[in-house]
Write an enzyme that holds these catalytic residues in place. Structure first.
Site, PDB file in Angstrom:
ATOM      1  N   GLU A 170      25.805  56.659  -8.525  1.00 56.76           N
ATOM      2  CA  GLU A 170      26.007  56.861  -7.094  1.00 56.76           C
ATOM      3  C   GLU A 170      27.394  57.395  -6.820  1.00 56.76           C
ATOM      4  O   GLU A 170      28.335  57.091  -7.540  1.00 56.76           O
ATOM      5  CB  GLU A 170      25.934  55.531  -6.360  1.00 56.76           C
TER       6      GLU A 170
ATOM      7  N   CYS B 261      34.224  58.045  -3.198  1.00 55.98           N
ATOM      8  CA  CYS B 261      34.088  56.871  -4.053  1.00 55.98           C
ATOM      9  C   CYS B 261      33.277  57.317  -5.265  1.00 55.98           C
ATOM     10  O   CYS B 261      32.122  57.720  -5.133  1.00 55.98           O
ATOM     11  CB  CYS B 261      33.375  55.767  -3.271  1.00 55.98           C
TER      12      CYS B 261
ATOM     13  N   CYS C 217      26.966  48.941 -15.317  1.00 50.81           N
ATOM     14  CA  CYS C 217      28.258  48.361 -15.669  1.00 50.81           C
ATOM     15  C   CYS C 217      28.030  47.245 -16.669  1.00 50.81           C
ATOM     16  O   CYS C 217      27.106  46.450 -16.506  1.00 50.81           O
ATOM     17  CB  CYS C 217      28.945  47.797 -14.409  1.00 50.81           C
TER      18      CYS C 217
ATOM     19  N   CYS D  74      29.963  40.761 -12.687  1.00 58.54           N
ATOM     20  CA  CYS D  74      30.541  40.045 -11.555  1.00 58.54           C
ATOM     21  C   CYS D  74      29.397  39.501 -10.689  1.00 58.54           C
ATOM     22  O   CYS D  74      28.429  40.218 -10.402  1.00 58.54           O
ATOM     23  CB  CYS D  74      31.457  40.966 -10.755  1.00 58.54           C
TER      24      CYS D  74
ATOM     25  N   CYS E 118      28.138  41.394  -7.393  1.00 55.05           N
ATOM     26  CA  CYS E 118      28.042  42.858  -7.394  1.00 55.05           C
ATOM     27  C   CYS E 118      26.660  43.323  -7.829  1.00 55.05           C
ATOM     28  O   CYS E 118      26.132  42.875  -8.846  1.00 55.05           O
ATOM     29  CB  CYS E 118      29.106  43.447  -8.319  1.00 55.05           C
TER      30      CYS E 118
ATOM     31  N   CYS F 215      28.250  49.658  -3.593  1.00 60.12           N
ATOM     32  CA  CYS F 215      28.229  48.999  -4.885  1.00 60.12           C
ATOM     33  C   CYS F 215      26.869  48.829  -5.531  1.00 60.12           C
ATOM     34  O   CYS F 215      26.353  47.734  -5.669  1.00 60.12           O
ATOM     35  CB  CYS F 215      28.878  47.621  -4.742  1.00 60.12           C
TER      36      CYS F 215
HETATM   37  N1  SAH Z   1      34.787  47.888 -11.836  1.00 58.78           N
HETATM   38  C1  SAH Z   1      35.813  48.292 -10.909  1.00 58.78           C
HETATM   39  C2  SAH Z   1      35.406  49.365  -9.934  1.00 58.78           C
HETATM   40  C3  SAH Z   1      34.046  49.247  -9.241  1.00 58.78           C
HETATM   41  S1  SAH Z   1      33.802  48.030  -7.987  1.00 58.78           S
HETATM   42  C4  SAH Z   1      36.339  47.088 -10.159  1.00 58.78           C
HETATM   43  O1  SAH Z   1      35.718  46.036 -10.212  1.00 58.78           O
HETATM   44  O2  SAH Z   1      37.398  47.186  -9.543  1.00 58.78           O
HETATM   45  C5  SAH Z   1      34.780  48.457  -6.606  1.00 58.78           C
HETATM   46  C6  SAH Z   1      35.084  47.261  -5.700  1.00 58.78           C
HETATM   47  O3  SAH Z   1      33.918  46.864  -4.949  1.00 58.78           O
HETATM   48  C7  SAH Z   1      35.491  46.031  -6.483  1.00 58.78           C
HETATM   49  O4  SAH Z   1      36.618  45.448  -5.897  1.00 58.78           O
HETATM   50  C8  SAH Z   1      34.276  45.139  -6.364  1.00 58.78           C
HETATM   51  O5  SAH Z   1      34.606  43.807  -6.539  1.00 58.78           O
HETATM   52  C9  SAH Z   1      33.807  45.453  -4.969  1.00 58.78           C
HETATM   53  N2  SAH Z   1      32.434  45.034  -4.673  1.00 58.78           N
HETATM   54  C10 SAH Z   1      31.401  44.850  -5.526  1.00 58.78           C
HETATM   55  N3  SAH Z   1      30.304  44.462  -4.867  1.00 58.78           N
HETATM   56  C11 SAH Z   1      30.628  44.393  -3.553  1.00 58.78           C
HETATM   57  C12 SAH Z   1      29.895  44.074  -2.354  1.00 58.78           C
HETATM   58  N4  SAH Z   1      28.613  43.763  -2.399  1.00 58.78           N
HETATM   59  N5  SAH Z   1      30.555  44.114  -1.173  1.00 58.78           N
HETATM   60  C13 SAH Z   1      31.863  44.492  -1.125  1.00 58.78           C
HETATM   61  N6  SAH Z   1      32.589  44.815  -2.206  1.00 58.78           N
HETATM   62  C14 SAH Z   1      31.990  44.764  -3.409  1.00 58.78           C
END
Ligand code: SAH
Length: 326
Positions: free
Chosen positions: A83, A97, A104, A108, A111, A319
Protein backbone atom coordinates in the site's frame (compact mmCIF):
# COMPACT_ATOMS: atom_id res chain seq x y z
CA UNK A 1 10.49 1.25 -13.44
CA UNK A 2 13.15 -1.38 -12.91
CA UNK A 3 16.18 0.85 -13.29
CA UNK A 4 18.65 -2.05 -13.48
CA UNK A 5 16.60 -3.62 -16.30
CA UNK A 6 16.42 -0.22 -18.02
CA UNK A 7 20.20 0.12 -17.97
CA UNK A 8 20.90 -3.39 -19.19
CA UNK A 9 18.29 -3.02 -21.94
CA UNK A 10 19.77 0.29 -23.09
CA UNK A 11 23.21 -1.34 -23.19
CA UNK A 12 21.87 -4.26 -25.25
CA UNK A 13 20.25 -1.84 -27.66
CA UNK A 14 23.60 -0.10 -28.03
CA UNK A 15 22.28 3.19 -26.69
CA UNK A 16 24.59 5.84 -25.20
CA UNK A 17 24.84 6.06 -21.41
CA UNK A 18 23.02 9.40 -21.19
CA UNK A 19 19.75 7.79 -22.31
CA UNK A 20 19.14 6.34 -18.84
CA UNK A 21 19.43 9.83 -17.38
CA UNK A 22 17.07 11.32 -19.94
CA UNK A 23 14.47 8.64 -19.26
CA UNK A 24 14.80 9.05 -15.51
CA UNK A 25 14.34 12.83 -15.80
CA UNK A 26 11.07 12.41 -17.67
CA UNK A 27 9.91 9.73 -15.27
CA UNK A 28 10.79 11.69 -12.13
CA UNK A 29 8.94 14.71 -13.51
CA UNK A 30 5.73 12.72 -13.82
CA UNK A 31 5.67 11.41 -17.41
CA UNK A 32 3.17 8.60 -17.68
CA UNK A 33 4.88 6.54 -20.34
CA UNK A 34 7.72 6.39 -22.85
CA UNK A 35 5.52 7.97 -25.54
CA UNK A 36 5.89 11.38 -23.85
CA UNK A 37 9.69 11.30 -24.00
CA UNK A 38 10.00 13.40 -27.11
CA UNK A 39 13.79 13.69 -27.03
CA UNK A 40 14.11 9.90 -27.53
CA UNK A 41 14.00 8.35 -31.00
CA UNK A 42 10.59 6.81 -31.70
CA UNK A 43 12.09 3.35 -32.31
CA UNK A 44 13.76 3.48 -28.88
CA UNK A 45 10.49 4.47 -27.20
CA UNK A 46 8.81 1.52 -28.91
CA UNK A 47 11.57 -0.90 -27.95
CA UNK A 48 11.43 0.21 -24.32
CA UNK A 49 7.63 -0.08 -24.20
CA UNK A 50 8.02 -3.72 -25.17
CA UNK A 51 10.95 -4.60 -22.94
CA UNK A 52 10.92 -2.46 -19.78
CA UNK A 53 7.53 -2.13 -18.05
CA UNK A 54 7.01 1.53 -17.19
CA UNK A 55 6.18 0.59 -13.57
CA UNK A 56 7.17 -2.48 -11.54
CA UNK A 57 3.81 -2.15 -9.79
CA UNK A 58 0.23 -2.75 -10.88
CA UNK A 59 -2.61 -0.75 -9.35
CA UNK A 60 -5.16 -3.17 -7.87
CA UNK A 61 -7.37 -0.65 -6.13
CA UNK A 62 -7.55 3.03 -5.43
CA UNK A 63 -9.55 4.78 -2.71
CA UNK A 64 -10.08 8.53 -2.52
CA UNK A 65 -11.06 10.24 0.71
CA UNK A 66 -13.19 13.34 1.01
CA UNK A 67 -10.15 15.06 2.59
CA UNK A 68 -8.03 14.59 -0.56
CA UNK A 69 -6.12 11.54 0.67
CA UNK A 70 -5.54 8.89 -1.99
CA UNK A 71 -4.61 5.37 -1.06
CA UNK A 72 -3.56 2.69 -3.51
CA UNK A 73 -3.22 -1.02 -3.20
CA UNK A 74 -0.45 -2.09 -5.56
CA UNK A 75 0.94 -5.46 -6.45
CA UNK A 76 4.46 -6.42 -7.40
CA UNK A 77 5.27 -8.53 -10.50
CA UNK A 78 5.14 -11.63 -8.27
CA UNK A 79 1.77 -10.73 -6.83
CA UNK A 80 2.78 -9.26 -3.45
CA UNK A 81 0.38 -6.64 -2.12
CA UNK A 82 1.60 -3.31 -0.83
CA UNK A 83 0.00 0.00 0.00
CA UNK A 84 0.97 3.61 -0.51
CA UNK A 85 -0.85 6.80 0.43
CA UNK A 86 -0.81 10.45 -0.64
CA UNK A 87 -1.96 12.87 2.04
CA UNK A 88 -2.79 16.43 1.06
CA UNK A 89 -2.75 18.80 4.02
CA UNK A 90 -4.37 22.20 4.28
CA UNK A 91 -0.98 23.85 4.76
CA UNK A 92 -0.17 22.75 1.21
CA UNK A 93 2.05 19.77 1.98
CA UNK A 94 1.66 16.78 -0.31
CA UNK A 95 3.07 13.94 1.74
CA UNK A 96 3.59 10.31 0.72
CA UNK A 97 3.40 7.34 3.02
CA UNK A 98 5.60 4.63 1.48
CA UNK A 99 5.99 0.91 2.12
CA UNK A 100 9.36 -0.81 2.44
CA UNK A 101 8.17 -4.43 2.61
CA UNK A 102 5.13 -6.46 1.59
CA UNK A 103 3.72 -7.44 4.97
CA UNK A 104 5.97 -7.15 8.01
CA UNK A 105 7.97 -9.72 9.97
CA UNK A 106 7.30 -7.88 13.24
CA UNK A 107 4.07 -8.46 15.11
CA UNK A 108 3.07 -5.27 16.91
CA UNK A 109 -0.19 -6.09 18.71
CA UNK A 110 -2.20 -3.11 17.40
CA UNK A 111 -1.04 -3.09 13.77
CA UNK A 112 -2.99 -4.61 10.87
CA UNK A 113 0.16 -5.23 8.80
CA UNK A 114 1.67 -7.29 11.62
CA UNK A 115 -1.31 -9.64 11.38
CA UNK A 116 -0.63 -10.33 7.67
CA UNK A 117 1.89 -12.84 6.46
CA UNK A 118 5.33 -11.37 5.73
CA UNK A 119 6.08 -11.36 2.01
CA UNK A 120 9.46 -9.90 1.20
CA UNK A 121 11.61 -6.80 1.07
CA UNK A 122 10.76 -4.41 -1.76
CA UNK A 123 13.44 -3.43 -4.26
CA UNK A 124 14.54 0.20 -4.56
CA UNK A 125 12.62 0.42 -7.85
CA UNK A 126 9.45 -0.92 -6.21
CA UNK A 127 9.76 1.72 -3.50
CA UNK A 128 10.34 4.48 -6.07
CA UNK A 129 7.42 3.30 -8.19
CA UNK A 130 5.06 4.02 -5.28
CA UNK A 131 6.28 7.61 -5.22
CA UNK A 132 6.21 7.87 -9.03
CA UNK A 133 2.60 6.69 -9.08
CA UNK A 134 1.61 9.78 -7.09
CA UNK A 135 4.07 12.05 -8.89
CA UNK A 136 2.12 11.36 -12.07
CA UNK A 137 -0.97 12.77 -10.35
CA UNK A 138 0.77 16.01 -9.34
CA UNK A 139 3.24 17.65 -6.99
CA UNK A 140 4.76 15.69 -4.07
CA UNK A 141 7.09 17.19 -1.46
CA UNK A 142 7.29 15.03 1.69
CA UNK A 143 7.68 11.31 2.32
CA UNK A 144 7.50 9.08 5.37
CA UNK A 145 8.32 5.38 5.50
CA UNK A 146 5.25 4.64 7.59
CA UNK A 147 3.51 2.28 5.20
CA UNK A 148 3.88 -1.46 5.35
CA UNK A 149 7.00 -3.04 6.74
CA UNK A 150 10.03 -2.16 8.81
CA UNK A 151 12.31 0.05 6.69
CA UNK A 152 15.41 -0.61 8.80
CA UNK A 153 15.24 -4.32 7.87
CA UNK A 154 15.45 -3.26 4.20
CA UNK A 155 17.63 -0.22 4.68
CA UNK A 156 19.95 -0.54 1.67
CA UNK A 157 16.98 -0.49 -0.73
CA UNK A 158 15.21 2.24 1.25
CA UNK A 159 18.33 4.44 1.08
CA UNK A 160 18.80 3.73 -2.63
CA UNK A 161 15.23 4.94 -3.20
CA UNK A 162 15.73 7.98 -0.95
CA UNK A 163 18.75 9.00 -3.00
CA UNK A 164 16.45 9.58 -6.01
CA UNK A 165 13.45 11.14 -4.24
CA UNK A 166 14.80 14.72 -4.62
CA UNK A 167 14.37 14.31 -8.41
CA UNK A 168 10.62 13.95 -7.76
CA UNK A 169 10.56 17.03 -5.51
CA UNK A 170 11.06 15.34 -2.13
CA UNK A 171 14.18 16.62 -0.37
CA UNK A 172 16.06 14.50 2.16
CA UNK A 173 15.10 16.88 4.96
CA UNK A 174 11.49 16.17 4.05
CA UNK A 175 11.93 12.40 4.15
CA UNK A 176 11.52 10.44 7.39
CA UNK A 177 12.31 6.81 8.10
CA UNK A 178 10.15 5.35 10.85
CA UNK A 179 11.34 2.37 12.88
CA UNK A 180 10.24 0.12 15.71
CA UNK A 181 13.70 0.72 17.16
CA UNK A 182 15.84 -1.56 14.99
CA UNK A 183 19.18 -0.47 16.44
CA UNK A 184 21.55 -1.49 13.60
CA UNK A 185 19.45 0.59 11.21
CA UNK A 186 19.42 3.61 13.50
CA UNK A 187 23.19 3.38 13.76
CA UNK A 188 23.60 3.13 9.98
CA UNK A 189 21.29 6.10 9.44
CA UNK A 190 23.32 8.16 11.94
CA UNK A 191 26.39 7.64 9.74
CA UNK A 192 24.52 8.24 6.45
CA UNK A 193 25.48 11.50 4.70
CA UNK A 194 21.93 12.15 3.41
CA UNK A 195 20.17 14.40 5.96
CA UNK A 196 17.16 12.10 6.36
CA UNK A 197 14.91 12.29 9.41
CA UNK A 198 14.44 9.54 11.97
CA UNK A 199 11.12 8.64 13.59
CA UNK A 200 10.87 6.12 16.42
CA UNK A 201 7.68 4.17 17.10
CA UNK A 202 7.79 4.10 20.88
CA UNK A 203 4.20 3.66 22.12
CA UNK A 204 5.17 3.04 25.76
CA UNK A 205 7.80 4.35 28.14
CA UNK A 206 7.52 1.27 30.34
CA UNK A 207 9.63 -1.65 29.00
CA UNK A 208 7.16 -4.37 30.07
CA UNK A 209 4.19 -2.64 28.43
CA UNK A 210 6.25 -1.87 25.34
CA UNK A 211 7.21 -5.51 25.02
CA UNK A 212 3.55 -6.52 25.19
CA UNK A 213 2.67 -4.09 22.42
CA UNK A 214 5.85 -4.59 20.41
CA UNK A 215 7.56 -7.98 20.80
CA UNK A 216 10.67 -6.54 19.07
CA UNK A 217 11.40 -4.81 22.38
CA UNK A 218 12.78 -8.16 23.66
CA UNK A 219 15.44 -8.05 20.95
CA UNK A 220 16.19 -4.33 21.11
CA UNK A 221 15.32 -3.11 24.61
CA UNK A 222 13.90 0.35 25.18
CA UNK A 223 16.91 1.84 26.99
CA UNK A 224 19.30 0.78 24.21
CA UNK A 225 16.94 2.09 21.53
CA UNK A 226 16.77 5.49 23.24
CA UNK A 227 20.57 5.54 23.52
CA UNK A 228 20.84 4.78 19.78
CA UNK A 229 18.47 7.67 19.00
CA UNK A 230 20.50 10.00 21.22
CA UNK A 231 23.61 8.96 19.31
CA UNK A 232 21.73 9.75 16.07
CA UNK A 233 20.97 13.21 17.43
CA UNK A 234 24.58 13.71 18.49
CA UNK A 235 25.83 12.75 15.03
CA UNK A 236 23.23 14.59 12.94
CA UNK A 237 21.88 17.37 15.17
CA UNK A 238 18.40 16.51 13.94
CA UNK A 239 15.51 16.02 16.32
CA UNK A 240 14.05 12.52 16.47
CA UNK A 241 10.26 12.21 16.10
CA UNK A 242 8.68 9.85 18.58
CA UNK A 243 5.49 8.18 17.35
CA UNK A 244 3.07 7.31 20.12
CA UNK A 245 -0.20 5.59 19.18
CA UNK A 246 -2.84 6.54 21.75
CA UNK A 247 -4.59 3.39 22.99
CA UNK A 248 -7.46 3.87 25.45
CA UNK A 249 -6.69 2.55 28.92
CA UNK A 250 -3.39 1.04 27.75
CA UNK A 251 -0.75 3.75 27.34
CA UNK A 252 -2.67 7.04 27.61
CA UNK A 253 -2.77 8.01 31.31
CA UNK A 254 -1.24 11.23 32.65
CA UNK A 255 1.13 9.07 34.74
CA UNK A 256 2.33 7.41 31.54
CA UNK A 257 2.84 10.86 29.98
CA UNK A 258 5.04 11.72 32.96
CA UNK A 259 7.08 8.53 32.48
CA UNK A 260 7.46 9.41 28.80
CA UNK A 261 8.68 12.89 29.72
CA UNK A 262 11.21 11.33 32.12
CA UNK A 263 12.54 9.15 29.33
CA UNK A 264 12.93 11.72 26.54
CA UNK A 265 15.34 14.65 26.44
CA UNK A 266 13.28 17.56 25.06
CA UNK A 267 16.31 18.89 23.19
CA UNK A 268 16.48 15.69 21.12
CA UNK A 269 12.93 14.34 20.84
CA UNK A 270 9.55 15.63 19.67
CA UNK A 271 6.46 13.57 20.36
CA UNK A 272 3.82 12.90 17.71
CA UNK A 273 0.69 11.44 19.27
CA UNK A 274 -1.17 9.29 16.74
CA UNK A 275 -4.92 8.78 17.10
CA UNK A 276 -5.47 5.03 16.78
CA UNK A 277 -7.10 3.94 13.55
CA UNK A 278 -9.38 1.07 14.54
CA UNK A 279 -8.46 -2.30 13.02
CA UNK A 280 -9.73 -5.77 13.81
CA UNK A 281 -7.62 -5.77 17.00
CA UNK A 282 -9.05 -5.48 20.51
CA UNK A 283 -7.68 -1.95 21.04
CA UNK A 284 -9.69 1.24 20.97
CA UNK A 285 -8.38 4.73 20.43
CA UNK A 286 -8.03 7.22 23.27
CA UNK A 287 -10.67 9.91 23.66
CA UNK A 288 -9.84 13.45 22.50
CA UNK A 289 -9.89 14.45 26.18
CA UNK A 290 -7.30 11.81 27.13
CA UNK A 291 -5.13 12.87 24.20
CA UNK A 292 -5.34 16.53 25.22
CA UNK A 293 -4.44 15.73 28.84
CA UNK A 294 -1.50 13.58 27.72
CA UNK A 295 -0.22 16.35 25.44
CA UNK A 296 -0.62 18.97 28.17
CA UNK A 297 1.47 16.90 30.57
CA UNK A 298 4.26 16.46 28.00
CA UNK A 299 4.28 20.17 27.26
CA UNK A 300 4.32 21.05 30.95
CA UNK A 301 7.55 19.05 31.04
CA UNK A 302 9.02 20.95 28.11
CA UNK A 303 8.53 18.32 25.40
CA UNK A 304 7.12 19.39 22.07
CA UNK A 305 3.97 17.34 21.50
CA UNK A 306 1.67 17.39 18.51
CA UNK A 307 -1.33 15.32 17.63
CA UNK A 308 -0.99 13.85 14.17
CA UNK A 309 -3.87 14.84 11.93
CA UNK A 310 -5.93 11.86 10.95
CA UNK A 311 -6.26 11.58 7.21
CA UNK A 312 -8.33 9.25 5.12
CA UNK A 313 -10.31 7.65 7.94
CA UNK A 314 -13.21 7.08 5.57
CA UNK A 315 -11.01 4.93 3.32
CA UNK A 316 -9.16 2.76 5.86
CA UNK A 317 -5.96 4.64 5.09
CA UNK A 318 -4.16 3.22 8.09
CA UNK A 319 -1.52 0.64 8.30
CA UNK A 320 -2.23 -2.46 6.27
CA UNK A 321 -5.95 -2.11 6.36
CA UNK A 322 -6.62 -2.11 2.63
CA UNK A 323 -4.32 -5.04 1.91
CA UNK A 324 -5.52 -6.91 4.99
CA UNK A 325 -9.06 -6.83 3.64
CA UNK A 326 -8.27 -8.29 0.24
N1 SAH B 1 7.66 -0.39 11.01
C1 SAH B 1 7.78 1.04 11.07
C2 SAH B 1 7.02 1.79 10.00
C3 SAH B 1 5.58 1.37 9.71
S1 SAH B 1 4.30 1.73 10.86
C4 SAH B 1 7.39 1.55 12.44
O1 SAH B 1 6.80 0.80 13.20
O2 SAH B 1 7.70 2.69 12.76
C5 SAH B 1 4.08 3.46 10.92
C6 SAH B 1 3.43 3.94 12.22
O3 SAH B 1 2.02 3.60 12.25
C7 SAH B 1 4.02 3.28 13.44
O4 SAH B 1 4.27 4.24 14.42
C8 SAH B 1 2.94 2.32 13.87
O5 SAH B 1 3.04 2.01 15.21
C9 SAH B 1 1.70 3.10 13.53
N2 SAH B 1 0.47 2.30 13.47
C10 SAH B 1 0.32 0.98 13.22
N3 SAH B 1 -0.96 0.62 13.26
C11 SAH B 1 -1.68 1.74 13.55
C12 SAH B 1 -3.09 2.02 13.69
N4 SAH B 1 -3.99 1.07 13.54
N5 SAH B 1 -3.46 3.29 13.98
C13 SAH B 1 -2.52 4.28 14.08
N6 SAH B 1 -1.20 4.07 13.94
C14 SAH B 1 -0.78 2.83 13.68
Amino acid sequence: MDLALLESTLAELGEPAYRARQIWEWTAQGADGYAQMTNLPVRLRDALSERVPFSTMTVEREARSADGTIKVLLSTHDGRPIEAVLMRYRDGRHSLCLSSQSGCPLTCAFCATGAMRFGRNLTASEILDQALHFRRLGRVDHAVFMGMGEPMINLANVLAACRRLPDLGIGHRHTAISTVGWIPGITTLAAEPMPLRLALSLHAADPALREELMPVNARYPLAEVIAACEAFYAAKRRMVFVEYVMLAGVNDSVGQARALADLLDPRMFKVNMIPYNPTDSTFTGSSPRAIAAFAAELERRGLSATVRLTRGRDIDAACGQLAARV
